[in-house]
Write an enzyme that holds these catalytic residues in place. Structure first.
Site, PDB file in Angstrom:
ATOM      1  N   SER A 187       0.821  -1.213   0.000  1.00  0.00           N
ATOM      2  CA  SER A 187       0.000   0.000   0.000  1.00  0.00           C
ATOM      3  C   SER A 187       0.856   1.264   0.000  1.00  0.00           C
ATOM      4  O   SER A 187       2.017   1.252   0.420  1.00  0.00           O
ATOM      5  CB  SER A 187      -0.910   0.023   1.224  1.00  0.00           C
ATOM      6  OG  SER A 187      -1.647  -1.170   1.316  1.00  0.00           O
TER       7      SER A 187
HETATM    8  N1  SAH Z   1      -0.350  -5.339   4.228  1.00  0.00           N
HETATM    9  C1  SAH Z   1       0.292  -5.559   2.951  1.00  0.00           C
HETATM   10  C2  SAH Z   1      -0.642  -5.194   1.830  1.00  0.00           C
HETATM   11  C3  SAH Z   1      -0.756  -6.330   0.902  1.00  0.00           C
HETATM   12  S1  SAH Z   1      -2.090  -6.239  -0.261  1.00  0.00           S
HETATM   13  C4  SAH Z   1       1.628  -4.844   2.862  1.00  0.00           C
HETATM   14  O1  SAH Z   1       1.978  -4.086   3.778  1.00  0.00           O
HETATM   15  O2  SAH Z   1       2.351  -5.063   1.882  1.00  0.00           O
HETATM   16  C5  SAH Z   1      -3.249  -7.341   0.491  1.00  0.00           C
HETATM   17  C6  SAH Z   1      -2.813  -8.755   0.701  1.00  0.00           C
HETATM   18  O3  SAH Z   1      -3.944  -9.500   1.155  1.00  0.00           O
HETATM   19  C7  SAH Z   1      -2.294  -9.479  -0.525  1.00  0.00           C
HETATM   20  O4  SAH Z   1      -1.006  -9.954  -0.281  1.00  0.00           O
HETATM   21  C8  SAH Z   1      -3.270 -10.635  -0.699  1.00  0.00           C
HETATM   22  O5  SAH Z   1      -2.686 -11.800  -1.198  1.00  0.00           O
HETATM   23  C9  SAH Z   1      -3.806 -10.822   0.714  1.00  0.00           C
HETATM   24  N2  SAH Z   1      -5.101 -11.516   0.821  1.00  0.00           N
HETATM   25  C10 SAH Z   1      -6.175 -11.456  -0.004  1.00  0.00           C
HETATM   26  N3  SAH Z   1      -7.172 -12.243   0.468  1.00  0.00           N
HETATM   27  C11 SAH Z   1      -6.718 -12.803   1.614  1.00  0.00           C
HETATM   28  C12 SAH Z   1      -7.275 -13.719   2.563  1.00  0.00           C
HETATM   29  N4  SAH Z   1      -8.502 -14.231   2.436  1.00  0.00           N
HETATM   30  N5  SAH Z   1      -6.522 -14.061   3.629  1.00  0.00           N
HETATM   31  C13 SAH Z   1      -5.257 -13.586   3.796  1.00  0.00           C
HETATM   32  N6  SAH Z   1      -4.675 -12.729   2.930  1.00  0.00           N
HETATM   33  C14 SAH Z   1      -5.393 -12.345   1.851  1.00  0.00           C
END
Ligand code: SAH
Length: 237
Positions: free
Chosen positions: A85
């Site tokens: 993000s």
């Molecule tokens: N917090 C992260 C943002 C990653 S984007 C950072 O600081 O980089 C959101 C993430 O959520 C992605 O990696 C995606 O694979 C994950 N995601 C999507 N659905 C999910 C689920 N049901 N359970 C766990 N993770 C999930």
């Protein structure tokens, strides 16, 4: 007199240590500028939160080809078509959780691990779940390399939360479902805060929930755009 000499020595040591850490980290100035212009200028004023962003080396969490853009005012691609993000959004969500040193926090969507590491600087422990094995493993390796002993990782579907470690003082979801998952509402402690993007693919609202006397109060705080929260088949929740 000796006191004066001692304090001069102390100041000298402090200055030489500071300039040494600046020299060994070419991104030091960029990171400070990111905090001033992208985070502080937009209204985040909690010094503890700002300091966490000054300390954490964001360039270690991005893909090699994006290192020159690690401190830019935007999200960046990571593996598996996901994103790290925008720094301001990470700061806004962190600030909204109003973390205490003793808090136990659940994060859904480990991704690059950047948000989890910021949280780990500010609370007691972070439990973070990622659905893609490759991302979850890579983040775990980075947490170990950086010495985060208060981050617990799991590969799986975060929709269900992590009941074995509930209740959580704070919950942060970094991928968007259409509705707030019931298990997460249940796993929020009394007095707890949850921040989560909710909505369809195009339009989402960041929602802040607070649990008081067993009841949840909800408030929309910011329009946002996140990747979807998905189930193990890849379908959006
Ligand atoms: N917090 C992260 C943002 C990653 S984007 C950072 O600081 O980089 C959101 C993430 O959520 C992605 O990696 C995606 O694979 C994950 N995601 C999507 N659905 C999910 C689920 N049901 N359970 C766990 N993770 C999930």
């Amino acid at each position: 007199m000796p006191v004066r000499i001692l304090s001069v020595c102390f100041i000298f040591m402090l200055v030489s240590q500071l300039s040494c850490s600046q020299k060994s980290d070419p991104f030091f100035a960029l990171r400070n500028r990111m905090v001033e212009t992208q985070i502080k200028a937009r209204g985040i004023s909690d010094e503890k939160v700002l300091q966490a962003f000054r300390n954490l080396e964001r360039h270690k969490f991005v893909l090699p080809q994006y290192i020159p853009h690690a401190y830019a005012d935007s999200p960046l691609p990571i593996d598996e078509g996901q994103t790290i993000s925008q720094p301001y959004i990470v700061a806004f969500m962190t600030d909204a959780l109003d973390l205490q040193r003793t808090d136990k926090v659940l994060e859904i969507g480990t991704g690059s691990g950047y948000q989890a590491a910021i949280l780990a600087e500010l609370c007691d422990s972070v439990f973070t779940i990622e659905i893609f094995e490759k991302l979850g493993r890579k983040a775990r390796e980075l947490f170990d390399e950086l010495g985060y002993e208060n981050i617990y990782t799991k590969i799986g579907d975060g929709f269900k939360g992590w009941p074995e470690h509930a209740p959580f003082d704070a919950i942060i979801v970094t991928a968007a479902p259409s509705d707030i998952p019931e298990p997460l509402k249940m796993q929020l402690a009394e007095g707890g805060r949850m921040i989560i993007p909710v909505g369809g693919d195009a339009v989402q609202e960041l929602v802040l929930l607070k649990k008081r006397k067993g009841k949840l109060r909800e408030e929309s705080v910011l329009p946002v755009r996140f990747v979807p929260l998905i189930d193990p088949e890849g379908k959006k929740y």
